[in-house]
Design a protein around this motif. Structure first.
Motif, PDB file in Angstrom:
ATOM      1  N   LEU A 258       0.820  -1.204   0.000  1.00  0.00           N
ATOM      2  CA  LEU A 258       0.000   0.000   0.000  1.00  0.00           C
ATOM      3  C   LEU A 258       0.859   1.260   0.000  1.00  0.00           C
ATOM      4  O   LEU A 258       0.574   2.213  -0.734  1.00  0.00           O
ATOM      5  N   VAL A 259       1.930   1.273   0.780  1.00  0.00           N
ATOM      6  CA  VAL A 259       2.807   2.442   0.837  1.00  0.00           C
ATOM      7  C   VAL A 259       3.494   2.655  -0.509  1.00  0.00           C
ATOM      8  O   VAL A 259       3.549   3.784  -1.018  1.00  0.00           O
ATOM      9  N   MET A 260       3.996   1.603  -1.107  1.00  0.00           N
ATOM     10  CA  MET A 260       4.655   1.729  -2.412  1.00  0.00           C
ATOM     11  C   MET A 260       3.661   2.205  -3.474  1.00  0.00           C
ATOM     12  O   MET A 260       3.986   3.048  -4.306  1.00  0.00           O
ATOM     13  N   GLU A 261       2.451   1.668  -3.447  1.00  0.00           N
ATOM     14  CA  GLU A 261       1.430   2.087  -4.416  1.00  0.00           C
ATOM     15  C   GLU A 261       1.089   3.564  -4.232  1.00  0.00           C
ATOM     16  O   GLU A 261       0.920   4.290  -5.207  1.00  0.00           O
ATOM     17  N   ALA A 262       0.984   4.014  -2.992  1.00  0.00           N
ATOM     18  CA  ALA A 262       0.687   5.420  -2.731  1.00  0.00           C
ATOM     19  C   ALA A 262       1.813   6.321  -3.256  1.00  0.00           C
ATOM     20  O   ALA A 262       1.542   7.373  -3.852  1.00  0.00           O
ATOM     21  N   MET A 263       3.058   5.906  -3.050  1.00  0.00           N
ATOM     22  CA  MET A 263       4.174   6.711  -3.562  1.00  0.00           C
ATOM     23  C   MET A 263       4.177   6.719  -5.092  1.00  0.00           C
ATOM     24  O   MET A 263       4.432   7.754  -5.709  1.00  0.00           O
ATOM     25  N   LYS A 264       3.863   5.585  -5.702  1.00  0.00           N
ATOM     26  CA  LYS A 264       3.815   5.525  -7.171  1.00  0.00           C
ATOM     27  C   LYS A 264       2.714   6.428  -7.717  1.00  0.00           C
ATOM     28  O   LYS A 264       2.903   7.109  -8.725  1.00  0.00           O
ATOM     29  N   ARG A 265       1.565   6.444  -7.046  1.00  0.00           N
ATOM     30  CA  ARG A 265       0.478   7.336  -7.484  1.00  0.00           C
ATOM     31  C   ARG A 265       0.882   8.795  -7.366  1.00  0.00           C
ATOM     32  O   ARG A 265       0.580   9.599  -8.237  1.00  0.00           O
ATOM     33  N   ALA A 266       1.541   9.144  -6.283  1.00  0.00           N
ATOM     34  CA  ALA A 266       1.992  10.524  -6.107  1.00  0.00           C
ATOM     35  C   ALA A 266       2.942  10.922  -7.238  1.00  0.00           C
ATOM     36  O   ALA A 266       2.837  12.020  -7.792  1.00  0.00           O
ATOM     37  N   VAL A 267       3.843  10.026  -7.597  1.00  0.00           N
ATOM     38  CA  VAL A 267       4.771  10.299  -8.698  1.00  0.00           C
ATOM     39  C   VAL A 267       3.999  10.423 -10.005  1.00  0.00           C
ATOM     40  O   VAL A 267       4.243  11.347 -10.792  1.00  0.00           O
ATOM     41  N   ASP A 268       3.040   9.532 -10.237  1.00  0.00           N
ATOM     42  CA  ASP A 268       2.239   9.592 -11.461  1.00  0.00           C
ATOM     43  C   ASP A 268       1.498  10.916 -11.600  1.00  0.00           C
ATOM     44  O   ASP A 268       1.336  11.435 -12.696  1.00  0.00           O
ATOM     45  N   TYR A 269       1.031  11.454 -10.476  1.00  0.00           N
ATOM     46  CA  TYR A 269       0.289  12.716 -10.491  1.00  0.00           C
ATOM     47  C   TYR A 269       1.188  13.934 -10.317  1.00  0.00           C
ATOM     48  O   TYR A 269       0.701  15.047 -10.169  1.00  0.00           O
ATOM     49  N   HIS A 270       2.504  13.724 -10.303  1.00  0.00           N
ATOM     50  CA  HIS A 270       3.495  14.800 -10.150  1.00  0.00           C
ATOM     51  C   HIS A 270       3.288  15.577  -8.856  1.00  0.00           C
ATOM     52  O   HIS A 270       3.462  16.790  -8.803  1.00  0.00           O
ATOM     53  N   LYS A 271       2.912  14.869  -7.796  1.00  0.00           N
ATOM     54  CA  LYS A 271       2.723  15.454  -6.469  1.00  0.00           C
ATOM     55  C   LYS A 271       3.797  14.864  -5.556  1.00  0.00           C
ATOM     56  O   LYS A 271       3.552  13.922  -4.822  1.00  0.00           O
TER      57      LYS A 271
ATOM     58  N   LYS B 168      -2.058  11.443   2.383  1.00  0.00           N
ATOM     59  CA  LYS B 168      -3.480  11.585   2.046  1.00  0.00           C
ATOM     60  C   LYS B 168      -3.979  10.356   1.302  1.00  0.00           C
ATOM     61  O   LYS B 168      -5.080   9.865   1.562  1.00  0.00           O
ATOM     62  N   ILE B 169      -3.183   9.867   0.374  1.00  0.00           N
ATOM     63  CA  ILE B 169      -3.560   8.655  -0.355  1.00  0.00           C
ATOM     64  C   ILE B 169      -3.679   7.481   0.610  1.00  0.00           C
ATOM     65  O   ILE B 169      -4.644   6.716   0.556  1.00  0.00           O
ATOM     66  N   LEU B 170      -2.709   7.337   1.509  1.00  0.00           N
ATOM     67  CA  LEU B 170      -2.734   6.234   2.474  1.00  0.00           C
ATOM     68  C   LEU B 170      -3.940   6.330   3.402  1.00  0.00           C
ATOM     69  O   LEU B 170      -4.630   5.327   3.634  1.00  0.00           O
ATOM     70  N   ILE B 171      -4.200   7.503   3.918  1.00  0.00           N
ATOM     71  CA  ILE B 171      -5.336   7.672   4.827  1.00  0.00           C
ATOM     72  C   ILE B 171      -6.644   7.362   4.119  1.00  0.00           C
ATOM     73  O   ILE B 171      -7.495   6.647   4.650  1.00  0.00           O
ATOM     74  N   ARG B 172      -6.801   7.878   2.911  1.00  0.00           N
ATOM     75  CA  ARG B 172      -8.026   7.591   2.159  1.00  0.00           C
ATOM     76  C   ARG B 172      -8.146   6.101   1.838  1.00  0.00           C
ATOM     77  O   ARG B 172      -9.238   5.551   1.848  1.00  0.00           O
ATOM     78  N   SER B 173      -7.042   5.457   1.552  1.00  0.00           N
ATOM     79  CA  SER B 173      -7.073   4.030   1.228  1.00  0.00           C
ATOM     80  C   SER B 173      -7.454   3.189   2.430  1.00  0.00           C
ATOM     81  O   SER B 173      -8.076   2.139   2.287  1.00  0.00           O
TER      82      SER B 173
END
Length: 98
Positions: free
Chosen positions: A47-60, A68-73
């Protein structure tokens, strides 16, 4: 024995997560490392790796965005699955905004 396996897995997950963080977010400081280790032990490395990958994908590229991604997940797991499904199979219909 199980405890040793768990510690070894956490050590590997921490190393992989730290490496990914440093490659995409920048140098990791001691506080950030402890935050990352806390989330890895509580939420799991996938879950942590996926959240970091999403942040990179969204340039955040900030840890606050990853949190925020982790908490929402964690709080809205079914919603997260639905959003993931839409993003993977119909990205034009829905763009996840956090």
């Amino acid at each position: 024995m199980f405890s040793n396996l768990l510690q070894e897995h956490l050590k590997y997950a921490t190393t992989a997560a730290v490496t990914y963080y440093e490659q995409h977010f920048g140098k990791i400081h001691p506080y950030m490392r402890s935050e990352l280790e806390k989330w890895l032990s509580e939420a799991g490395d996938d879950l942590v790796m996926e959240a970091m990958k999403r942040a990179v994908d969204y340039h955040k590229l900030s840890w606050s965005y990853v949190k925020k991604i982790l908490i929402r997940s964690i709080i809205f797991p079914l919603n997260s699955i639905y959003i993931t499904f839409l993003n993977l199979y119909e990205p034009s219909l829905y763009i996840s905004k956090i």
